[in-house]
Enzyme design. Structure first.
Site, PDB file in Angstrom:
ATOM      1  N   HIS A 117      68.661  -7.884  -8.861  1.00 31.32           N
ATOM      2  CA  HIS A 117      67.938  -6.730  -8.341  1.00 31.32           C
ATOM      3  C   HIS A 117      68.597  -6.114  -7.110  1.00 31.32           C
ATOM      4  O   HIS A 117      68.112  -5.116  -6.586  1.00 31.32           O
ATOM      5  CB  HIS A 117      66.494  -7.159  -8.008  1.00 31.32           C
ATOM      6  N   GLU A 123      73.340 -10.764 -20.058  1.00 35.24           N
ATOM      7  CA  GLU A 123      72.443 -11.093 -18.934  1.00 35.24           C
ATOM      8  C   GLU A 123      71.216 -11.830 -19.467  1.00 35.24           C
ATOM      9  O   GLU A 123      70.618 -11.393 -20.452  1.00 35.24           O
ATOM     10  CB  GLU A 123      72.009  -9.777 -18.264  1.00 35.24           C
ATOM     11  N   PRO A 175      71.683 -17.678  -7.653  1.00 26.78           N
ATOM     12  CA  PRO A 175      71.027 -18.409  -6.561  1.00 26.78           C
ATOM     13  C   PRO A 175      69.683 -19.028  -6.928  1.00 26.78           C
ATOM     14  O   PRO A 175      68.901 -18.438  -7.672  1.00 26.78           O
ATOM     15  CB  PRO A 175      70.849 -17.341  -5.480  1.00 26.78           C
ATOM     16  N   ASN A 176      69.479 -20.214  -6.383  1.00 26.85           N
ATOM     17  CA  ASN A 176      68.225 -20.978  -6.497  1.00 26.85           C
ATOM     18  C   ASN A 176      67.989 -21.592  -7.877  1.00 26.85           C
ATOM     19  O   ASN A 176      67.018 -22.324  -8.071  1.00 26.85           O
ATOM     20  CB  ASN A 176      66.999 -20.124  -6.093  1.00 26.85           C
ATOM     21  N   ALA A 234      68.184 -13.668  -8.287  1.00 23.48           N
ATOM     22  CA  ALA A 234      67.736 -12.604  -7.376  1.00 23.48           C
ATOM     23  C   ALA A 234      68.777 -11.493  -7.224  1.00 23.48           C
ATOM     24  O   ALA A 234      68.423 -10.328  -6.952  1.00 23.48           O
ATOM     25  CB  ALA A 234      67.394 -13.204  -6.019  1.00 23.48           C
ATOM     26  N   ASP A 258      79.614  -4.349 -10.109  1.00 26.31           N
ATOM     27  CA  ASP A 258      80.958  -3.760 -10.123  1.00 26.31           C
ATOM     28  C   ASP A 258      81.990  -4.764 -10.626  1.00 26.31           C
ATOM     29  O   ASP A 258      82.948  -4.392 -11.313  1.00 26.31           O
ATOM     30  CB  ASP A 258      81.352  -3.271  -8.721  1.00 26.31           C
ATOM     31  N   ASN A 285      72.970 -15.504 -15.574  1.00 29.46           N
ATOM     32  CA  ASN A 285      71.644 -15.295 -15.005  1.00 29.46           C
ATOM     33  C   ASN A 285      71.887 -15.003 -13.534  1.00 29.46           C
ATOM     34  O   ASN A 285      72.086 -15.925 -12.738  1.00 29.46           O
ATOM     35  CB  ASN A 285      70.751 -16.526 -15.171  1.00 29.46           C
ATOM     36  N   ARG A 287      56.722  -9.013 -14.040  1.00 34.74           N
ATOM     37  CA  ARG A 287      56.519  -9.597 -12.717  1.00 34.74           C
ATOM     38  C   ARG A 287      56.458  -8.498 -11.647  1.00 34.74           C
ATOM     39  O   ARG A 287      56.137  -7.361 -11.955  1.00 34.74           O
ATOM     40  CB  ARG A 287      57.639 -10.619 -12.451  1.00 34.74           C
ATOM     41  N   ARG A 290      61.196 -25.761  -8.652  1.00 39.72           N
ATOM     42  CA  ARG A 290      61.003 -24.427  -8.094  1.00 39.72           C
ATOM     43  C   ARG A 290      59.978 -23.626  -8.907  1.00 39.72           C
ATOM     44  O   ARG A 290      60.185 -23.410 -10.103  1.00 39.72           O
ATOM     45  CB  ARG A 290      62.360 -23.701  -8.180  1.00 39.72           C
ATOM     46  N   HIS A 329      67.474 -14.072 -18.401  1.00 39.51           N
ATOM     47  CA  HIS A 329      66.453 -14.482 -17.429  1.00 39.51           C
ATOM     48  C   HIS A 329      65.452 -15.405 -18.098  1.00 39.51           C
ATOM     49  O   HIS A 329      65.030 -15.146 -19.229  1.00 39.51           O
ATOM     50  CB  HIS A 329      65.695 -13.268 -16.878  1.00 39.51           C
ATOM     51  N   LEU A 330      65.069 -16.449 -17.383  1.00 43.83           N
ATOM     52  CA  LEU A 330      64.043 -17.364 -17.899  1.00 43.83           C
ATOM     53  C   LEU A 330      62.706 -16.638 -18.021  1.00 43.83           C
ATOM     54  O   LEU A 330      62.019 -16.734 -19.033  1.00 43.83           O
ATOM     55  CB  LEU A 330      63.893 -18.551 -16.941  1.00 43.83           C
ATOM     56  N   SER A 331      62.335 -15.927 -16.962  1.00 42.36           N
ATOM     57  CA  SER A 331      61.048 -15.231 -16.947  1.00 42.36           C
ATOM     58  C   SER A 331      61.229 -13.806 -17.446  1.00 42.36           C
ATOM     59  O   SER A 331      62.357 -13.295 -17.503  1.00 42.36           O
ATOM     60  CB  SER A 331      60.482 -15.220 -15.515  1.00 42.36           C
ATOM     61  N   TYR A 390      58.857 -20.870 -13.909  1.00 36.65           N
ATOM     62  CA  TYR A 390      60.121 -21.262 -14.550  1.00 36.65           C
ATOM     63  C   TYR A 390      60.024 -22.541 -15.372  1.00 36.65           C
ATOM     64  O   TYR A 390      60.986 -22.895 -16.063  1.00 36.65           O
ATOM     65  CB  TYR A 390      61.216 -21.416 -13.479  1.00 36.65           C
ATOM     66  N   ARG A 419      61.314  -6.577  -9.357  1.00 38.68           N
ATOM     67  CA  ARG A 419      62.124  -7.270 -10.373  1.00 38.68           C
ATOM     68  C   ARG A 419      62.337  -6.419 -11.622  1.00 38.68           C
ATOM     69  O   ARG A 419      63.054  -6.809 -12.538  1.00 38.68           O
ATOM     70  CB  ARG A 419      61.466  -8.585 -10.779  1.00 38.68           C
TER      71      ARG A 419
HETATM   72  C1  DQA Z   1      65.283 -14.955 -12.778  1.00 44.71           C
HETATM   73  C2  DQA Z   1      64.383 -13.775 -12.398  1.00 44.71           C
HETATM   74  C3  DQA Z   1      64.747 -13.237 -11.020  1.00 44.71           C
HETATM   75  O1  DQA Z   1      63.898 -12.149 -10.676  1.00 44.71           O
HETATM   76  C4  DQA Z   1      64.583 -14.324  -9.967  1.00 44.71           C
HETATM   77  O2  DQA Z   1      64.999 -13.850  -8.700  1.00 44.71           O
HETATM   78  C5  DQA Z   1      65.275 -15.579 -10.324  1.00 44.71           C
HETATM   79  C6  DQA Z   1      65.262 -16.043 -11.710  1.00 44.71           C
HETATM   80  C7  DQA Z   1      64.861 -15.611 -14.104  1.00 44.71           C
HETATM   81  O3  DQA Z   1      65.665 -16.339 -14.686  1.00 44.71           O
HETATM   82  O4  DQA Z   1      63.714 -15.430 -14.560  1.00 44.71           O
HETATM   83  O5  DQA Z   1      65.785 -16.289  -9.455  1.00 44.71           O
HETATM   84  O6  DQA Z   1      66.608 -14.469 -12.951  1.00 44.71           O
END
Ligand code: DQA
Length: 146
Positions: free
Chosen positions: A81, A99, A10-11, A78, A88, A75, A108, A18, A101-103, A23, A112
């Site tokens: 978490h 898995e 998501p997002n 959100a 599952d 990725n 953080r 964003r 993650h950009l950040s 990011y 997270r």
């Molecule tokens: C994220 C880190 C997550 O905590 C956050 O909710 C995201 C992006 C990342 O790529 O850094 O939407 O997965």
């Protein structure tokens, strides 16, 4: 050719506008372009999806084996978490997952710091921006060719 499925949660469709301080300005299309090029060099097929919907992500992971996916790069954003359902689904799929993650999620907010996905993933890359995806893809390619 082995097939790799990339899932953006998501997002992530909003990348580029964003929270650019966290990011960066890179867009999802730019990331996908680099992933496609790297997949070509690695001689793997790549399929990329983005979804804001937990159930849709669960459905896609559930069909991965049947669709001959050899490795998943995800990725979960959100849902990292919060989502027992995605965790599952990965555990049930029988398909190795990486898995990303950009950040750096550990640098953080405290909420997270916990990934529900990490225990069922083969490994995690966090904190390197688009390079997290490229490193994760390298790992996914190795897993897909195993
Ligand atoms: C994220 C880190 C997550 O905590 C956050 O909710 C995201 C992006 C990342 O790529 O850094 O939407 O997965």
């Amino acid at each position: 050719m082995p097939k790799i499925l990339v899932i953006h949660g998501p997002n992530l469709d909003l990348l580029g506008t964003r929270e650019v301080g966290i990011y960066g300005e890179i867009t999802i299309d730019e990331i996908n372009g680099e992933l496609r090029q790297a997949a070509k060099r690695g001689n793997v097929d790549i399929e990329i999806i983005q979804s804001n919907h937990e159930g849709e992500i669960v459905d896609i992971i559930g069909k991965a084996k049947k669709n001959k996916v050899c490795a998943i790069l995800i990725n979960p954003a959100a849902y990292t978490h919060t989502s027992v359902a995605i965790r599952d689904a990965i555990a049930a799929s029988g398909v190795p997952a990486v898995e990303v993650h950009l950040s750096n999620i550990y640098a953080r907010e405290e909420f997270r710091h916990t990934s529900l996905i990490a225990p069922v993933a083969k490994g995690q890359v966090s904190g390197f921006g688009k390079t997290s995806y490229l490193l994760g893809l390298e790992a996914a390619i190795l897993l897909a060719k195993k």
